[in-house]
Design a protein around this motif. Structure first.
Motif, PDB file in Angstrom:
ATOM      1  N   UNK A 170       0.910  -1.170   0.110  1.00 10.67           N
ATOM      2  CA  UNK A 170       0.133  -0.219  -0.042  1.00 10.67           C
ATOM      3  C   UNK A 170       0.952   1.299   0.282  1.00 10.67           C
ATOM      4  N   UNK A 171       1.901   1.145   0.771  1.00  5.15           N
ATOM      5  CA  UNK A 171       2.202   2.633   1.053  1.00  5.15           C
ATOM      6  C   UNK A 171       2.990   2.366  -0.280  1.00  5.15           C
ATOM      7  N   UNK A 172       4.084   2.194  -0.915  1.00  8.95           N
ATOM      8  CA  UNK A 172       4.340   2.046  -2.933  1.00  8.95           C
ATOM      9  C   UNK A 172       3.493   2.453  -3.361  1.00  8.95           C
ATOM     10  N   UNK A 173       2.734   1.735  -3.209  1.00  5.17           N
ATOM     11  CA  UNK A 173       1.050   2.374  -4.238  1.00  5.17           C
ATOM     12  C   UNK A 173       0.972   3.580  -4.272  1.00  5.17           C
ATOM     13  N   UNK A 174       0.805   4.499  -3.265  1.00  2.00           N
ATOM     14  CA  UNK A 174       0.713   5.194  -2.630  1.00  2.00           C
ATOM     15  C   UNK A 174       1.916   6.495  -3.616  1.00  2.00           C
ATOM     16  N   UNK A 175       2.769   5.895  -3.514  1.00  2.00           N
ATOM     17  CA  UNK A 175       4.139   6.285  -3.967  1.00  2.00           C
ATOM     18  C   UNK A 175       3.906   6.553  -5.012  1.00  2.00           C
ATOM     19  N   UNK A 176       3.917   6.154  -6.059  1.00  2.00           N
ATOM     20  CA  UNK A 176       4.168   5.734  -7.117  1.00  2.00           C
ATOM     21  C   UNK A 176       2.641   6.983  -7.566  1.00  2.00           C
ATOM     22  N   UNK A 177       1.322   6.843  -7.135  1.00  2.23           N
ATOM     23  CA  UNK A 177       0.013   7.538  -6.891  1.00  2.23           C
ATOM     24  C   UNK A 177       0.544   8.750  -6.574  1.00  2.23           C
ATOM     25  N   UNK A 178       1.076   9.162  -6.002  1.00  5.27           N
ATOM     26  CA  UNK A 178       1.553  10.258  -5.318  1.00  5.27           C
ATOM     27  C   UNK A 178       2.204  11.135  -6.552  1.00  5.27           C
ATOM     28  N   UNK A 179       3.290  10.399  -6.756  1.00  6.09           N
ATOM     29  CA  UNK A 179       4.490  11.055  -8.195  1.00  6.09           C
ATOM     30  C   UNK A 179       3.804  11.190  -9.464  1.00  6.09           C
ATOM     31  N   UNK A 180       2.752  10.758  -9.389  1.00  5.29           N
ATOM     32  CA  UNK A 180       1.616  11.665 -11.015  1.00  5.29           C
ATOM     33  C   UNK A 180       0.861  12.794 -10.037  1.00  5.29           C
ATOM     34  N   UNK A 181       0.033  12.482  -8.993  1.00  7.19           N
ATOM     35  CA  UNK A 181      -0.786  13.593  -8.592  1.00  7.19           C
ATOM     36  C   UNK A 181      -0.544  14.093  -8.128  1.00  7.19           C
ATOM     37  N   UNK A 182       0.706  14.338  -7.087  1.00  9.43           N
ATOM     38  CA  UNK A 182       1.205  15.246  -6.354  1.00  9.43           C
ATOM     39  C   UNK A 182       0.399  15.409  -4.513  1.00  9.43           C
ATOM     40  N   UNK A 183       1.449  15.490  -3.966  1.00 11.04           N
ATOM     41  CA  UNK A 183       1.066  15.299  -2.624  1.00 11.04           C
ATOM     42  C   UNK A 183      -0.979  15.852  -1.997  1.00 11.04           C
ATOM     43  N   UNK A 184      -0.735  16.856  -2.305  1.00  9.65           N
ATOM     44  CA  UNK A 184      -1.732  17.684  -2.127  1.00  9.65           C
ATOM     45  C   UNK A 184      -3.053  16.935  -2.167  1.00  9.65           C
TER      46      UNK A 184
END
Ligand SMILES: Nc1ncnc2c1ncn2[C@@H]1O[C@H](COP(=O)(O)OP(=O)(O)O)[C@@H](O)[C@H]1O
Ligand SMILES: [Mg+2]
Length: 206
Positions: A170-184
Motif C-alpha cells: 500500500x505504501x508503494x502504491x501511494x508513492x507511485x500514485x503521488x508521483x503523478x497526482x502530487x502530495x496535496x
C-alpha cells in the motif's frame, strides 16, 4: 476456441483474430436479472469497456488492443497479453509492482477516469511492463469520492488477498500514485478513503 477463465462477469476464451493470438471476452446472460435489463447491462458494459480501453491509450495507459466488438452478442476480441497476473506473483514481486500500479492508477485519475474494479487480477506483468485490463465498470468522473472508491477497493484487495504484505504494498502504491497526482490531492483522496472506511464500519454495526 478454448475456455481460459470463467470470470465473475464474463467468460474468457483464447481465440484467433485474423491470425493474431487473441482473447474472446463474452458477457454471459445472467438468469437472475430481468431479461431486458440484462441485455442492456451487458451491452452497455461491452461498449463502455471497448471504448475506454482504446481511449486511455491516448494518455499512455498500457491496455490490450481491441480487435473487434460485437455489441449484439456482448462480446469482443482483444489482443492476448502474455505474462503473469499480479495476483499470482510471489509476495516480494507484488510489493515491487505496486509502485507502478499506483502510477498507472494515478494517470487514469489525473485524466478523469475511474477504473471501477482495481484488483490484482486485472493487471498482467509482461516483459515490457504492466498492462491493465477489465474496464467494464470504468467511468469518466471528476469526483474525489470516485477516485477514493478505486483506492479503497485496491486496499481492500491487498488486505484480503495479500494480507502479509499489505503495509509495504500500500505504501508503494501511494508513492507511485503521488508521483503523478502530487502530495496535496493525494492526501485529500486518502482522507476520503478513510471517511469511506469509517462509513463501512458504521454500516456493519447497524
Ligand atoms: N487480453 C488479455 N490477455 C490475457 N489474459 C486476459 C486478457 N483479458 C482477460 N484475461 C484473463 O482473463 C481474466 C478475466 O478477464 P477480465 O477482463 O478481468 O474479466 P472479468 O470482468 O470477468 O473479471 C483476467 O484476470 C486474465 O487472467
Ligand atoms: Mg477482471
Amino acid at each position: 476456441m478454448k475456455l481460459l477463465k470463467k470470470g465473475a462477469e464474463a467468460d474468457i476464451y483464447t481465440a484467433s483474430w485474423n491470425g493474431q493470438n487473441s482473447i474472446l471476452k463474452i458477457r454471459k446472460k445472467k438468469d437472475y436479472r430481468i431479461h431486458s435489463l440484462d441485455i442492456r447491462i451487458r451491452t452497455l458494459r461491452t461498449i463502455r469497456e471497448s471504448k475506454m480501453i482504446s481511449e486511455v491509450k491516448s494518455f499512455g495507459i498500457p491496455t490490450p488492443l481491441v480487435y473487434f466488438v460485437d455489441e449484439k452478442k456482448c462480446e469482443m476480441y482483444l489482443q492476448f497479453i502474455h505474462g503473469k497476473l499480479i495476483r499470482d506473483l510471489p509476495a516480494t514481486q507484488i510489493i515491487r509492482t505496486c509502485k507502478e500500479i499506483g502510477r498507472i492508477v494515478g494517470i487514469l485519475h489525473k485524466n478523469g477516469v475511474m477504473h471501477g474494479d482495481l484488483t490484482t487480477s486485472n493487471f498482467i506483468l509482461t516483459q515490457k511492463g504492466l498492462v491493465i485490463l477489465d474496464f467494464g465498470l470504468s467511468q469518466k468522473t471528476d469526483k474525489i469520492d470516485d477516485y477514493a472508491i478505486d483506492l479503497r477497493l485496491f486496499k481492500e484487495v491487498l488486505n484480503s488477498a495479500h494480507a502479509q504484505i499489505v503495509d509495504d504494498a500500500w505504501a508503494l502504491f501511494i508513492l507511485g500514485y503521488q508521483k503523478i497526482l502530487g502530495k496535496n490531492i493525494t492526501e485529500k483522496i486518502i482522507n476520503q478513503v478513510l471517511v469511506i472506511e469509517k462509513r463501512g464500519r458504521y454500516a456493519n454495526v447497524v
